[in-house]
Design a protein around this motif. Structure first.
Motif, PDB file in Angstrom:
ATOM      1  N   PRO A 178       8.401  -8.651   9.528  1.00 39.29           N
ATOM      2  CA  PRO A 178       8.776  -7.869   8.354  1.00 39.29           C
ATOM      3  C   PRO A 178       7.538  -7.234   7.716  1.00 39.29           C
ATOM      4  O   PRO A 178       6.422  -7.752   7.812  1.00 39.29           O
ATOM      5  N   ILE A 179       7.741  -6.107   7.063  1.00 36.41           N
ATOM      6  CA  ILE A 179       6.678  -5.399   6.354  1.00 36.41           C
ATOM      7  C   ILE A 179       6.860  -5.586   4.853  1.00 36.41           C
ATOM      8  O   ILE A 179       7.965  -5.482   4.326  1.00 36.41           O
ATOM      9  N   ILE A 180       5.745  -5.851   4.177  1.00 37.89           N
ATOM     10  CA  ILE A 180       5.708  -5.882   2.713  1.00 37.89           C
ATOM     11  C   ILE A 180       4.978  -4.619   2.267  1.00 37.89           C
ATOM     12  O   ILE A 180       3.827  -4.388   2.660  1.00 37.89           O
ATOM     13  N   LEU A 181       5.630  -3.809   1.448  1.00 40.40           N
ATOM     14  CA  LEU A 181       5.044  -2.571   0.932  1.00 40.40           C
ATOM     15  C   LEU A 181       4.777  -2.722  -0.563  1.00 40.40           C
ATOM     16  O   LEU A 181       5.675  -3.083  -1.325  1.00 40.40           O
ATOM     17  N   ILE A 182       3.533  -2.452  -0.960  1.00 43.34           N
ATOM     18  CA  ILE A 182       3.129  -2.521  -2.369  1.00 43.34           C
ATOM     19  C   ILE A 182       2.500  -1.193  -2.760  1.00 43.34           C
ATOM     20  O   ILE A 182       1.639  -0.677  -2.027  1.00 43.34           O
ATOM     21  N   ASP A 183       2.913  -0.631  -3.905  1.00 46.33           N
ATOM     22  CA  ASP A 183       2.191   0.540  -4.401  1.00 46.33           C
ATOM     23  C   ASP A 183       1.908   0.393  -5.894  1.00 46.33           C
ATOM     24  O   ASP A 183       2.498  -0.446  -6.580  1.00 46.33           O
ATOM     25  N   ALA A 184       0.980   1.212  -6.377  1.00 41.80           N
ATOM     26  CA  ALA A 184       0.581   1.202  -7.793  1.00 41.80           C
ATOM     27  C   ALA A 184       0.142   2.598  -8.184  1.00 41.80           C
ATOM     28  O   ALA A 184      -0.157   3.444  -7.338  1.00 41.80           O
ATOM     29  N   GLY A 185       0.100   2.827  -9.488  1.00 40.01           N
ATOM     30  CA  GLY A 185      -0.486   4.059  -9.999  1.00 40.01           C
ATOM     31  C   GLY A 185       0.347   5.300  -9.816  1.00 40.01           C
ATOM     32  O   GLY A 185      -0.197   6.406  -9.805  1.00 40.01           O
ATOM     33  N   ILE A 186       1.671   5.184  -9.702  1.00 42.36           N
ATOM     34  CA  ILE A 186       2.491   6.394  -9.639  1.00 42.36           C
ATOM     35  C   ILE A 186       2.519   7.071 -11.008  1.00 42.36           C
ATOM     36  O   ILE A 186       2.592   8.291 -11.103  1.00 42.36           O
ATOM     37  N   HIS A 187       2.449   6.260 -12.077  1.00 42.29           N
ATOM     38  CA  HIS A 187       2.262   6.785 -13.428  1.00 42.29           C
ATOM     39  C   HIS A 187       0.784   6.674 -13.763  1.00 42.29           C
ATOM     40  O   HIS A 187       0.220   5.570 -13.789  1.00 42.29           O
ATOM     41  N   ALA A 188       0.169   7.795 -14.051  1.00 41.34           N
ATOM     42  CA  ALA A 188      -1.288   7.878 -14.094  1.00 41.34           C
ATOM     43  C   ALA A 188      -1.934   6.920 -15.075  1.00 41.34           C
ATOM     44  O   ALA A 188      -2.992   6.353 -14.804  1.00 41.34           O
ATOM     45  N   ARG A 189      -1.325   6.730 -16.244  1.00 46.41           N
ATOM     46  CA  ARG A 189      -1.966   5.964 -17.304  1.00 46.41           C
ATOM     47  C   ARG A 189      -1.829   4.456 -17.130  1.00 46.41           C
ATOM     48  O   ARG A 189      -2.418   3.690 -17.897  1.00 46.41           O
ATOM     49  N   GLU A 190      -1.069   4.021 -16.145  1.00 48.39           N
ATOM     50  CA  GLU A 190      -0.788   2.592 -15.990  1.00 48.39           C
ATOM     51  C   GLU A 190      -1.892   1.944 -15.147  1.00 48.39           C
ATOM     52  O   GLU A 190      -1.698   1.533 -14.006  1.00 48.39           O
ATOM     53  N   TRP A 191      -3.066   1.838 -15.754  1.00 50.00           N
ATOM     54  CA  TRP A 191      -4.283   1.468 -15.050  1.00 50.00           C
ATOM     55  C   TRP A 191      -4.253   0.077 -14.434  1.00 50.00           C
ATOM     56  O   TRP A 191      -4.801  -0.141 -13.354  1.00 50.00           O
ATOM     57  N   ILE A 192      -3.630  -0.882 -15.080  1.00 46.38           N
ATOM     58  CA  ILE A 192      -3.768  -2.275 -14.651  1.00 46.38           C
ATOM     59  C   ILE A 192      -3.166  -2.519 -13.269  1.00 46.38           C
ATOM     60  O   ILE A 192      -3.590  -3.424 -12.546  1.00 46.38           O
ATOM     61  N   GLY A 193      -2.199  -1.708 -12.851  1.00 45.71           N
ATOM     62  CA  GLY A 193      -1.606  -1.902 -11.531  1.00 45.71           C
ATOM     63  C   GLY A 193      -2.590  -1.683 -10.407  1.00 45.71           C
ATOM     64  O   GLY A 193      -2.454  -2.276  -9.322  1.00 45.71           O
ATOM     65  N   ILE A 194      -3.588  -0.844 -10.636  1.00 46.44           N
ATOM     66  CA  ILE A 194      -4.515  -0.480  -9.556  1.00 46.44           C
ATOM     67  C   ILE A 194      -5.434  -1.642  -9.169  1.00 46.44           C
ATOM     68  O   ILE A 194      -5.559  -1.964  -7.974  1.00 46.44           O
ATOM     69  N   PRO A 195      -6.103  -2.329 -10.102  1.00 43.98           N
ATOM     70  CA  PRO A 195      -6.869  -3.510  -9.689  1.00 43.98           C
ATOM     71  C   PRO A 195      -5.999  -4.623  -9.109  1.00 43.98           C
ATOM     72  O   PRO A 195      -6.469  -5.401  -8.276  1.00 43.98           O
ATOM     73  N   VAL A 196      -4.719  -4.708  -9.522  1.00 39.24           N
ATOM     74  CA  VAL A 196      -3.825  -5.678  -8.886  1.00 39.24           C
ATOM     75  C   VAL A 196      -3.652  -5.319  -7.415  1.00 39.24           C
ATOM     76  O   VAL A 196      -3.740  -6.187  -6.528  1.00 39.24           O
ATOM     77  N   ALA A 197      -3.415  -4.039  -7.126  1.00 40.80           N
ATOM     78  CA  ALA A 197      -3.221  -3.615  -5.736  1.00 40.80           C
ATOM     79  C   ALA A 197      -4.479  -3.818  -4.903  1.00 40.80           C
ATOM     80  O   ALA A 197      -4.406  -4.284  -3.756  1.00 40.80           O
ATOM     81  N   THR A 198      -5.649  -3.480  -5.455  1.00 34.30           N
ATOM     82  CA  THR A 198      -6.874  -3.669  -4.678  1.00 34.30           C
ATOM     83  C   THR A 198      -7.207  -5.147  -4.515  1.00 34.30           C
ATOM     84  O   THR A 198      -7.787  -5.559  -3.504  1.00 34.30           O
ATOM     85  N   TRP A 199      -6.835  -5.977  -5.504  1.00 31.12           N
ATOM     86  CA  TRP A 199      -7.019  -7.420  -5.356  1.00 31.12           C
ATOM     87  C   TRP A 199      -6.136  -7.972  -4.235  1.00 31.12           C
ATOM     88  O   TRP A 199      -6.559  -8.852  -3.467  1.00 31.12           O
ATOM     89  N   ILE A 200      -4.920  -7.463  -4.105  1.00 30.79           N
ATOM     90  CA  ILE A 200      -4.049  -7.878  -3.010  1.00 30.79           C
ATOM     91  C   ILE A 200      -4.695  -7.523  -1.675  1.00 30.79           C
ATOM     92  O   ILE A 200      -4.690  -8.329  -0.729  1.00 30.79           O
ATOM     93  N   ILE A 201      -5.284  -6.331  -1.600  1.00 32.11           N
ATOM     94  CA  ILE A 201      -6.020  -5.958  -0.381  1.00 32.11           C
ATOM     95  C   ILE A 201      -7.132  -6.961  -0.115  1.00 32.11           C
ATOM     96  O   ILE A 201      -7.317  -7.445   1.015  1.00 32.11           O
TER      97      ILE A 201
END
Length: 432
Positions: A178-201
């Motif tokens: 199975p594949i797990i797909l994660i995305d962040a930052g589709i709404h530009a101002r929602e900054w906190i999702g981006i370090p969460v995504a890079t931390w998952i990486i």
């Protein structure tokens, strides 16, 4: 002999003026805590959002107050409407421009004490610049050639590459995984999702210690869906939400809400047809390269995606389809089970400053209908488990500012990863 001191004074004055000029578009704006006590009040609040030009920064629920930005011209009518509806409120920030200046000071001072993992050039305890993220993605792929591939999914409206990482022990060739797909930052101002995504990486590559997550699953991580908007929030307008396209040939009102641009009841609920509004759905379905980017990833891997998680903020909620109508998905039990599993994983490390996550269908938890969202689209075409995770941000009833204080970033990325890891395992049990 006095030339150089005078020049220094002029330069300092110019720098001060430049800093002071930032956020000027928010002079006179206020933000309010708003706490609806019933689903009826919550629905009424959302129905008035376009009328009063409301910008909902932190989504209220029946259980938790939200934070709403209000244009100076609308403040009196907005307050009168809240009182008419019987909705409780209080001032969050009396001068939005001044508070944004303070937020800048907080983030700038925090940069002086960045901590980084041994192998990473990216700080996971601060907000991350776009160029730094791109370098990190390239370097991570180079450091982990046996598991990690950097892919491009076309270009943004302003010509930036749309990046994602594929992480797998079998090069995505084992079709039983199975594949797990994660995305962040589709709404530009929602900054906190981006370090969460890079931390998952990071936790799946350089600091991998839960090997079952790579043995049992393939992963696709999109750390910044909307790089144009993200860069714009960093340099120009902190509250910018949309993309930066100009499909309407109106340079005063560019962009669309990429999370209203997917082909699922597009342009029917919770959207605006005014290009100047935050929820403008675009001139047509998939008009935005950013929404097409996610669509193509989903469609290409549709047969194997077990779980799609899209990271947003703020709200401390985990919601699932449907968003466009009141009514549950046929897979609501599975969706709710994975949502609760993620919450339980987060709670193992959660701090008491933030409320416990609420879990439920989007329309019921948020009290509003939304069409054209990525999670509804993915679910409608066959992804069995799709969740929107709205990360914690503003501390309830605190006038701490508009960004999650950087001191909490490491906490949020750590607790969220624990929840996502648990949710992936639960999804694997349900889908197989």
């Amino acid at each position: 002999m006095q030339y150089f001191p005078k020049m220094k004074i002029l330069v300092l004055a110019a720098l001060f003026a430049l800093v002071n000029a930032k956020h000027e578009q928010y002079i006179g704006w206020k933000s309010y805590f708003v706490g609806p006590a019933s689903l009826e009040q919550l629905t009424s609040l959302h129905s008035s959002s376009n009328q009063f030009r409301l910008d909902i920064l932190s989504r209220p629920t029946v259980q938790t107050a939200g934070v709403i930005l209000v244009h100076p011209e609308s403040q009196t009518d907005f307050i009168n409407n809240l009182e008419y509806l019987g909705i409780s409120y209080s001032v969050h920030v009396n001068d939005v421009k001044i508070q944004l200046d303070r937020d800048d000071e907080i983030t700038d001072s925090w940069k002086q004490s960045l901590s980084r993992s041994e192998n990473s050039t990216l700080p996971f305890d601060n907000y991350q610049d776009w160029e730094m993220i791109v370098s990190y993605l390239n370097e991570t792929a180079v450091r982990n050639p046996n598991t990690t591939t950097l892919e491009k999914g076309g270009l943004s409206s302003e010509g930036r590459d749309l990046y994602y990482l594929k992480i797998s022990t079998t090069n995505f060739e084992d079709l039983s995984k199975p594949i797990i797909l994660i995305d962040a930052g589709i709404h530009a101002r929602e900054w906190i999702g981006i370090p969460v995504a890079t931390w998952i990486i990071n936790k799946l590559t350089d600091e991998l210690n839960e090997t079952d997550l790579l043995e049992k699953f393939d992963w696709i991580i999109v750390p910044v869906v909307n790089p144009d908007g993200y860069v714009y929030t960093r340099e120009n307008d902190r509250f910018w939400r949309k993309t930066r396209s100009n499909n309407t040939n109106n340079w005063e009102c560019v962009g669309a809400d990429a999370n209203r641009n997917f082909d699922h009841y597009w342009n029917t609920e919770g959207v605006s047809q005014d290009p100047c509004d935050e929820t403008f759905a675009g001139i047509e379905v998939f008009s935005e390269p950013e929404s097409r980017f996610i669509k193509e990833i989903i469609n290409e891997n549709l047969a194997r995606i077990a779980l799609y998680v899209t990271l947003h903020s703020y709200g401390s909620t985990i919601t699932y389809p449907w968003s466009h109508r009141i009514g549950l998905s046929n897979n609501a039990l599975g969706l709710h089970a994975v949502g609760i599993t993620i919450v339980n994983g987060i709670q193992e490390f959660a701090l008491p400053q933030f409320p416990r996550y609420e879990v439920g269908s989007s329309a019921l938890v948020l009290g509003e209908l939304i069409s054209g969202s990525s999670d509804d689209y993915a679910h409608s075409i066959g992804v069995p488990l799709t969740l929107t995770v709205r990360l914690p941000g503003l501390i309830p009833r605190s006038s701490a500012g508009f960004i999650l204080d950087p001191q909490y970033i490491r906490q949020v990325v750590t607790e969220t990863w624990n929840g996502i890891a648990a949710g992936a395992r639960r999804a694997g049990e349900l889908v197989n």
